[in-house]
Design a protein around this motif. Structure first.
Motif, short mmCIF file in Angstrom:
data_model
loop_
_atom_site.label_atom_id
_atom_site.label_comp_id
_atom_site.label_asym_id
_atom_site.label_seq_id
_atom_site.Cartn_x
_atom_site.Cartn_y
_atom_site.Cartn_z
N SER A 58 53.80 72.98 39.43
CA SER A 58 53.00 73.51 40.55
C SER A 58 53.67 74.80 41.00
O SER A 58 54.81 75.10 40.63
CB SER A 58 52.94 72.49 41.70
OG SER A 58 54.24 72.17 42.17
N ILE A 59 52.94 75.58 41.82
CA ILE A 59 53.40 76.93 42.15
C ILE A 59 53.13 77.22 43.63
O ILE A 59 52.18 76.72 44.24
CB ILE A 59 52.68 77.97 41.25
CG1 ILE A 59 53.30 79.34 41.42
CG2 ILE A 59 51.19 77.98 41.52
CD1 ILE A 59 52.72 80.37 40.46
N ARG A 60 54.02 78.06 44.18
CA ARG A 60 53.81 78.65 45.52
C ARG A 60 54.27 80.09 45.42
O ARG A 60 55.41 80.34 45.03
CB ARG A 60 54.60 77.89 46.58
CG ARG A 60 54.31 78.39 48.01
CD ARG A 60 55.03 77.53 49.03
NE ARG A 60 56.47 77.61 48.85
CZ ARG A 60 57.32 76.80 49.49
NH1 ARG A 60 56.88 75.85 50.28
NH2 ARG A 60 58.62 76.95 49.30
N GLN A 61 53.33 81.05 45.73
CA GLN A 61 53.65 82.46 45.53
C GLN A 61 53.43 83.24 46.82
O GLN A 61 52.66 82.84 47.70
CB GLN A 61 52.79 83.06 44.42
CG GLN A 61 51.31 83.18 44.77
CD GLN A 61 50.51 83.85 43.66
OE1 GLN A 61 50.51 83.38 42.55
NE2 GLN A 61 49.85 84.95 44.01
N SER A 62 54.12 84.36 46.87
CA SER A 62 53.98 85.27 48.02
C SER A 62 54.00 86.69 47.48
O SER A 62 54.97 87.08 46.77
CB SER A 62 55.11 85.05 49.02
OG SER A 62 55.03 85.97 50.08
N PRO A 63 52.98 87.54 47.78
CA PRO A 63 51.77 87.17 48.55
C PRO A 63 50.90 86.17 47.80
O PRO A 63 50.86 86.15 46.58
CB PRO A 63 51.06 88.51 48.73
CG PRO A 63 51.53 89.33 47.58
CD PRO A 63 52.95 88.95 47.32
N ASP A 64 50.21 85.38 48.62
CA ASP A 64 49.42 84.27 48.08
C ASP A 64 48.01 84.76 47.76
O ASP A 64 47.07 84.54 48.52
CB ASP A 64 49.39 83.14 49.09
CG ASP A 64 48.75 81.89 48.49
OD1 ASP A 64 48.51 81.89 47.26
OD2 ASP A 64 48.50 80.93 49.24
#
Length: 1550
Positions: A438-444
């Motif tokens: 799974s992934i969490r990115q910034s900027p989203d």
């Protein structure tokens, strides 16, 4: 023929010119075929034979009337007669002829005397006495048992006995009255009657066979015979076969079904009945079954699943095999032979029950399944294997592991969707669980995705919108998560290249433009407004380009005829992006004059060349290519006055317009012009010379095409026949009208090439060919030459020039009995001449002796004129002439050989009445056996004899052959005396007369024995088992062999094969009886030395040369329990803690027993002593703690014993030293961030590194692992150290073991503030072990007490005085103690010698504190004595060895300290043997100062020992003697030694 019969006396009284008796002849009494003739006054016989045997009606005489006539000149003829009686005497012409041969009959052996056997019938064609016959037996009448009568009947003369003689070959001779005889052989076969009972040898059989004997195999063949030939013996088993055996009609006992040893049948007692129909006998057969280990133990594969957290020692499965063999060949033991995917000791199997146990911890992540190969062994050599598949069941106990936790990547903003940024995060799950991401990115902005396990671009990137992304990726196995940080940086890209207004640009430039002229200017624009420049894509030599303005300039002159169009590629580039445009420059043309390739051309043609034929082509070119400037027109402007030629205006090709004539013009000179079609035309000129070649176009001719001539066939060679003439209408130029004559016809004529005269070249012959056709040619000398043809026909006229030709050969044969006028042959002739020359006259010139032949002079028929007699004249050589009717005539002759053939009238006769030969068996094919010879009184082919074998009376057919011409008997097949020892042949000889006559004779052939059979053992190999305690002289087994040869060739002797090491070894223990093959034990066996013997036994016959065969004999030695267990090593050095925190096992002791099976299975027991010890030992030799120790050191004895019958104990007991330590004081703990598997892979390296670090501080130190604590994600490793290895040998049993304190250990490691070791040895760091920290196991650090140096005072004199005082005081005390101990030792020795059998199994040497009664007190030394100071430490129990126990200086090795201990190689110690006996040990109490080592707990401070200025003194623990030891050299001096002890003297000893 011409035999004188009588003289005739004829007288005539008349006289005159013509006297009487001039003509004498036979007028009557003779046969039609005249037998007599009158020659002069003699009566002679003619060629016609006189046959006495047909004159019975004439009374064997001729009565002849002979007349004589005169020949008067006038008057009547007068005659006179006389009667002549000729008596014919008989001649014995014919030998008797026996009919019905070969003669044979069969009579029973009980035929009475006088029994008519058969009748021999013979005839003789002679008449009179010569035809009377007499019979007699001349051979084969052995025992005179037959006689023959006058009429030829054969009768019995004596009683017959079939058992003595089975047949007689009687040679019967028939003789006529003229003593000619004929013989024949009469075969009289004696028929047997049943009058003898069967005979069997032996009547009792005892034998042993393997139980594996296959169905149908013969166990024994009864040797039974019946003297009555032809009697068929019947065999039947009356009892004892149990349905397993059967007997054949040939008396062979065969296996009917599988022998049932494994079902309990061990012996068969057979009673066999043998009968011939009238008599019966019984034979006993005892058959012992020999067990054979025939079946391999068999398993069924098994699969079992266990959890990976199953504890070692847990039973997995009971895995057993089956063996169809009965005892002793069934399964006796199990073992693990191999473990796939794991170590060999990962599992254990119970040797007896086959139960499989787990022995190691499992790890599904390391190995998911094991294939355990279990071997089951029977008592023989067979082993069966089975497999147990152990599947490990996984449990989720590991989080996903990623090789990197941080990634930094750079990505172009122009990458397309689905571009992979990170292909692999390097994450694995040791549980093999599926990992999801799974992934969490910034900027989203959802521009990245990791659902596939790869970081990919999902949306469009734009550097201007977002130039950097922080991404957190999570790897999950649904229980544990692992995070990864990813930094993504975008790259700004140049997106637009410069653009041209048009991609293709056209320009026009004349070819006369000058360098420097502008061609064209190109322009482009960059949408990004980036600066850009122009450049050519490649080099263009004729043009230049301004990089800034785009102007193209001409740099060299142009030539349109070389290059009419230029295509220039121009690139506009802003440094990173570029675009291309194409400039097409067309070159304009300027008109220029054409030109010819050559100014002058020369061609050649033949006259009369046909119109349209090409003469040649002129080539003009015009380099102009635009419009009509380059179009050319060709024309002839002069020289073509005769119009012979024309030219193609376009191509310039010159062709013939009308045929030329050499006579008119020999050459032509043309002028040509080429003109272009431009507006202002340009032109060029050239000349063409054409030479005309003359041709020969007229052939020679004759006045007539055919000429005929006639000449005689006898025209001589060289004579002219005719002359040929020819003419040629061509001129003389080039020889066109000059010619030569020739002829290639195959005729006997030739023509002169110049004159044309035809002459004869070879003799002519009309009879061969009466006409010759000759083709004559006349060829001119032109080029090409022309030819005229004439046919000359020459006819031949005939002359008589050939002799008659006699056709064929006339050699022939005539039988001597040919009749008169018999035509022999007709002579055929011809004549090559024609007309009447072919009529012939035939005449016999010579060779016609007695005018036996006559020849018709017209027809050429030759006939018999009188009787022929071969015995008088065998051959006639007639010369016959054939003449033609010419004048003069010509003739030929032929010689013919007439052979008089013999008439077959005599039978062949053998030189012997019978023949006997012998031959060795197995001689090569075509070996001569013997020669039979016969003669024939005839001659020629009638006497030519042919031999053949008519039949085989006895023996296998086709084993012998006979040379049909020489009578030589040869072998055809391989003779084998053991199969057939005698052959009887009936040999026939016949002549080749017509009809053929023959005779027969018997030939007896005996086959001699040679040593051709090899002794054959009854089994392919022999094996048996015997106990190693078998007594000398016992028979082990009997291996017998048979040899079917006879005599010495079949006499078998037995021996060992002494050419091998195995044979030499077997000869030491075993002997073989040479006549019986029995193997006897001659030396005692020891299974522990030799478990089996395999050797080769040889059976050798007594033939010359001898033959032998080998058989392998295996003797297995069964074990007796005759070996005691032996400890190896006998001394073990180990440690144990005060607590049971880690002590799974303390030591492993090992004793081995040289026996096998139960006899070798060893158990262990600790020998009890006065003070119980807190340890136990199990059957595997593992010493474990069973309680809390109370002493600081234990020395225990362990006894081993086997499970044999009777039980045997070990010779020497194992001695185990166990030093007790407090883990709070000595153990340090390494906390490692490694799982257990990872740690175990580096454990050896870690321990070695700790060892090297510790050895740098303490030279002889070593390290042991106490235990490991598994914390799943980390491990705690507890270790301790020992300062030196002096306690590893038994001779230092009393020395203390010094542990490294935890404080010393920590100091050596040089820990950092974070408790990580910093010391580096051998350039090795500690990083790879992922050490979290190192700390002591206890709560505080322990250090050994510091040694305090003596205080230095100002008053030196006082110090010196006190030192001297204490030294003297110590010396006095030592002397008193030594004197007392020596006295007491001798006293105790005398008491001990009285009865030393009551000593306990162990001796305990106690070092105790004051208050307890020690064993010293037993010898009169009390605890209150000044010699024994008080002890301030715990008591130590030391268990001593028994009497006679000898310890080698053994180093404790890895195997002796396995289990929870780390295997550290120890320093080797020298081999030192310290022998002790029970007498040498006393139960005494010793002060620590006397032992020489202070024994104390490591945590207790030790008293300071002042430096001694004199040697140390002490008491040797083993001997009890007092010694002085130099502190520097360590050399001991014994203060006193026992009297008379040779081992020690008063010199120094180390």
């Amino acid at each position: 023929m011409d035999t004188l019969v009588t003289y005739l006396a004829c007288n005539d009284t008349d006289s005159g010119t013509y006297p009487g008796c001039t003509n004498i002849s036979i007028i009557s009494g003779d046969d039609i075929s005249e037998k007599f003739k009158i020659v002069g006054n003699q009566m002679l016989t003619t060629n016609n034979a006189i046959d006495y045997d047909v004159m019975t009606t004439k009374d064997f005489r001729y009565t002849l009337i002979v007349i004589a006539t005169d020949t008067p000149s006038v008057g009547f003829v007068r005659t006179g007669t006389v009667t002549v009686i000729v008596t014919v005497d008989p001649v014995n012409e014919f030998a008797p002829s026996i009919g019905g041969t070969p003669l044979s009959t069969t009579i029973p052996e009980n035929s009475p005397v006088g029994w008519e056997v058969l009748m021999v019938t013979a005839t003789d064609d002679d008449a009179g006495n010569h035809g009377e016959l007499a019979y007699r037996i001349t051979g084969g009448n052995t025992g005179d048992v037959f006689f023959i009568s006058k009429t030829g009947k054969i009768y019995t003369k004596k009683i017959l006995n079939f058992e003595d003689t089975t047949f007689y070959d009687l040679t019967v001779q028939v003789m006529d009255g003229g003593l000619q005889s004929t013989t024949t052989v009469v075969r009289v076969t004696i028929a047997d009657i049943n009058d003898n009972p069967p005979e069997c040898s032996p009547m009792k059989h005892t034998l042993t066979v393997n139980e594996t004997l296959s169905i149908g195999r013969t166990i024994v063949a009864l040797s039974c015979t019946d003297r009555d030939v032809g009697t068929t013996l019947g065999y039947s088993i009356l009892s004892g076969d149990l349905g397993d055996l059967e007997i054949t009609s040939a008396g062979k006992v065969d296996v009917k079904r599988d022998l049932a040893y494994d079902e309990g049948t061990f012996i068969y007692f057979l009673t066999i009945e043998v009968t011939d129909g009238a008599h019966t006998v019984s034979v006993n057969v005892w058959i012992n079954l020999q067990p054979v280990n025939e079946f391999t133990p068999r398993f069924n594969p098994q699969t079992v699943t266990i959890d990976e957290d199953m504890l070692p020692g847990t039973a997995i499965i009971n895995y057993t095999a089956t063996d169809r063999d009965a005892s002793p060949d069934n399964v006796v033991s199990y073992a693990i032979s191999e473990v796939h995917n794991g170590p060999a000791d990962a599992f254990l199997v119970d040797r007896v029950t086959g139960k499989l146990y787990l022995s190691h911890h499992l790890d599904y992540e390391a190995v998911t399944s094991y294939l355990v190969v279990v071997t089951a062994a029977d008592s023989g050599t067979f082993k069966g294997t089975g497999t147990v598949t152990v599947s490990v069941k996984n449990t989720n106990d590991n989080a996903p592991y990623c090789s990197k936790s941080v990634f930094s990547v750079t990505v172009s903003e122009l990458v397309v969707s689905n571009t992979v940024v990170i292909r692999d995060f390097g994450c694995v799950d040791r549980d093999n669980d599926v990992i999801s991401y799974s992934i969490r990115q910034s900027p989203d902005d959802n521009t990245f995705d990791v659902s596939s396990g790869k970081l990919t671009v999902r949306g469009k990137l734009d550097y201007e919108t977002a130039s950097f992304y922080r991404i957190d990726v999570y790897a999950s196995d649904n229980r544990f998560n692992t995070s990864i940080n990813v930094a993504v940086k975008l790259i700004n890209e140049n997106e637009e290249p410069p653009q041209f207004q048009n991609s293709v640009i056209s320009s026009m430039l004349n070819e006369d433009a000058t360098p420097g002229d502008t061609v064209i200017i190109v322009t482009a624009r960059d949408p990004d407004d980036d600066p850009f420049t122009y450049h050519f894509r490649t080099t263009y030599p004729n043009f230049l380009l301004d990089s800034q303005s785009g102007k193209i300039i001409l740099s060299k002159s142009l030539d349109r005829e070389k290059w009419s169009l230029y295509e220039i590629h121009i690139v506009a580039s802003d440094g990173s992006l570029h675009s291309t445009a194409t400039v097409q420059v067309t070159i304009g043309d300027i008109n220029e004059p054409p030109r010819f390739n050559n100014k002058k051309y020369v061609f050649y043609i033949n006259e009369n060349t046909v119109s349209g034929q090409s003469v040649g082509t002129v080539s003009a070119i015009d380099l102009d290519s635009s419009g009509t400037n380059g179009l050319l027109h060709h024309s002839i402007i002069s020289g073509n006055d005769l119009s012979y030629f024309q030219i193609n205006s376009s191509t310039g090709e010159i062709t013939v317009f009308i045929p030329s004539d050499y006579e008119e013009a020999e050459s032509v000179l043309l002028t040509l012009q080429a003109t272009d079609q431009g507006i202002s035309s340009k032109f060029a000129f050239c000349t063409v010379t054409i030479y005309i070649a003359d041709l020969n176009d007229n052939a020679p001719t004759f006045t007539s095409s055919v000429i005929q001539k006639w000449i005689a066939e006898n025209t001589v060679v060289g004579k002219s026949v005719t002359q040929i003439f020819s003419t040629d209408s061509d001129s003389s130029v080039n020889g066109n009208n000059r010619f030569t004559f020739n002829s290639v016809s195959n005729v006997p004529f030739q023509i002169d090439s110049e004159s044309g005269v035809v002459t004869v070249t070879s003799p002519l012959d009309k009879e061969t060919l009466d006409k010759h056709t000759m083709v004559v040619t006349a060829t001119d000398k032109g080029s090409p030459s022309l030819t005229g043809t004439l046919t000359l026909e020459i006819y031949l006229t005939d002359v008589n020039d050939n002799e008659p030709n006699i056709v064929g050969m006339y050699d022939t044969a005539v039988p001597e009995n040919a009749l008169q006028n018999t035509i022999i042959f007709t002579l055929t002739a011809n004549d090559d001449d024609a007309n009447d020359f072919e009529k012939f006259n035939f005449t016999i010139l010579s060779g016609n002796i007695d005018s036996c032949f006559k020849l018709d002079h017209i027809t050429g028929v030759l006939q018999v004129a009188s009787n022929l007699d071969r015995e008088r004249i065998e051959k006639f050589e007639l010369v016959i002439q054939v003449a033609d009717n010419s004048s003069p005539s010509r003739s030929s002759s032929v010689t013919t050989m007439i052979t008089i053939e013999d008439v077959n009238d005599s039978n062949p006769t053998f030189k012997k009445s019978s023949y006997a030969f012998s031959v060795d068996e197995h001689v090569v094919s075509s070996t001569t056996v013997g020669i039979v010879e016969a003669t024939d009184n005839d001659r020629g082919s009638n006497a030519e004899l042919m031999y053949s074998i008519a039949t085989n009376w006895k023996g296998v057919t086709d084993m012998f052959g006979i040379n049909e011409t020489s009578g030589q008997i040869i072998t055809l097949g391989d003779l084998d005396r053991e199969l057939e020892s005698n052959y009887l042949l009936w040999v026939r000889v016949r002549n080749v007369g017509s009809p053929p006559l023959s005779a027969e004779v018997t030939v007896n052939i005996t086959v001699n024995d040679i040593n051709d059979r090899t002794p054959l053992f009854g089994q392919q190999d022999y094996s048996t088992s015997v106990l190693e305690s078998l007594s000398i002289g016992s028979m082990i087994l009997s291996a017998w062999a048979v040899d079917p040869d006879e005599g010495l060739n079949g006499e078998v002797k037995y021996e060992l094969d002494m050419t091998t090491q195995e044979g030499l070894l077997a000869d030491y223990f075993f002997g073989i009886r040479s006549t019986s093959g029995e193997i006897i034990l001659k030396k005692l066996l020891d299974r522990e030395t030799y478990q089996n013997f395999t050797f080769t036994m040889v059976a050798r016959d007594s033939g010359e040369p001898p033959k032998s065969s080998n058989v392998n004999v295996t003797i297995y030695i069964l074990d007796d329990n005759d070996n005691r267990p032996l400890f190896s090593p006998e001394f073990y050095d180990s440690e144990a803690s005060f607590t049971e925190y880690c002590d799974a096992s303390i030591a492993y002791v090992t004793a081995v027993d040289a026996d096998i099976g139960n006899n070798a299975q060893v158990k262990y027991e600790i020998i009890p002593n006065a003070s119980p010890v807190p340890f136990v030992v199990d059957d595997a030799g593992v010493v474990r703690s069973k309680g809390e120790p109370t002493e600081s050191k234990y020395v225990i004895q362990i006894e081993s014993f086997d499970r044999g019958t009777p039980t045997l104990t070990s010779v020497n007991n194992g001695l185990v030293r166990i030093d007790i330590f407090d883990p709070e004081n000595v153990v340090i703990t390494f906390d490692l961030e490694l799982d257990l598997v990872s740690y175990l892979s580096v454990e050896d390296d870690l321990v070695t590194q700790i060892q090297n670090v510790l050895a740098a501080a303490f030279l002889d130190s070593y390290v042991k692992r106490w235990c490991i604590e598994d914390k799943v994600q980390s491990v705690l490793v507890h270790v301790y150290g020992i300062k030196n290895g002096i306690t590893k040998t038994v001779d230092n049993l009393t020395k203390d073991k010094t542990f490294v304190t935890n404080g010393e250990f920590i100091n050596v490691l040089q820990l950092s503030p974070s408790k990580i070791p910093t010391i580096v040895i051998n350039e090795k760091t500690w990083d790879r072990y992922k050490i979290e920290k190192v700390e002591p196991f206890g709560d505080k650090l322990i250090f050994p007490p510091a040694t305090t140096a003596p205080q230095v005072k100002d008053d030196d004199d006082l110090t010196i005085g006190l030192g001297v005082f204490f030294a003297l005081f110590t010396a006095v005390v030592a002397v008193i103690i030594i004197a007392f101990l020596v006295w007491k030792r001798r006293c105790c020795r005398r008491e001990k010698n009285v009865d030393n059998t009551k000593n306990p199994r162990v001796q305990i040497i106690e070092i105790r504190g004051v208050g307890g009664r020690s064993s010293l007190e037993e010898c009169g030394i009390t605890s209150g004595s000044n010699m024994v100071p008080k002890a301030s430490h715990s008591s130590i129990s030391v268990v001593s060895p028994l009497k006679g126990l000898a310890f080698q200086g053994t180093t404790v090795d890895k195997m002796a300290s396995r289990g929870p201990y780390i295997n550290i190689p120890s320093t080797e110690s020298p081999d030192v043997s310290v022998s002790s006996s029970r007498d040498d040990f006393k139960s005494i109490t010793l002060s620590p100062s006397l032992i020489g080592n202070t024994i104390s707990n490591v945590s207790t401070p030790l008293p300071t020992k002042p430096a001694l200025p004199y040697p140390k003194r002490g008491i040797d623990f083993v001997t009890g003697w007092v010694y002085e030891e130099d502190p520097d050299s360590k050399i001991r001096k014994w203060v006193r030694t026992p009297d008379g002890d040779p081992i020690f003297d008063k010199t120094s000893h180390e």
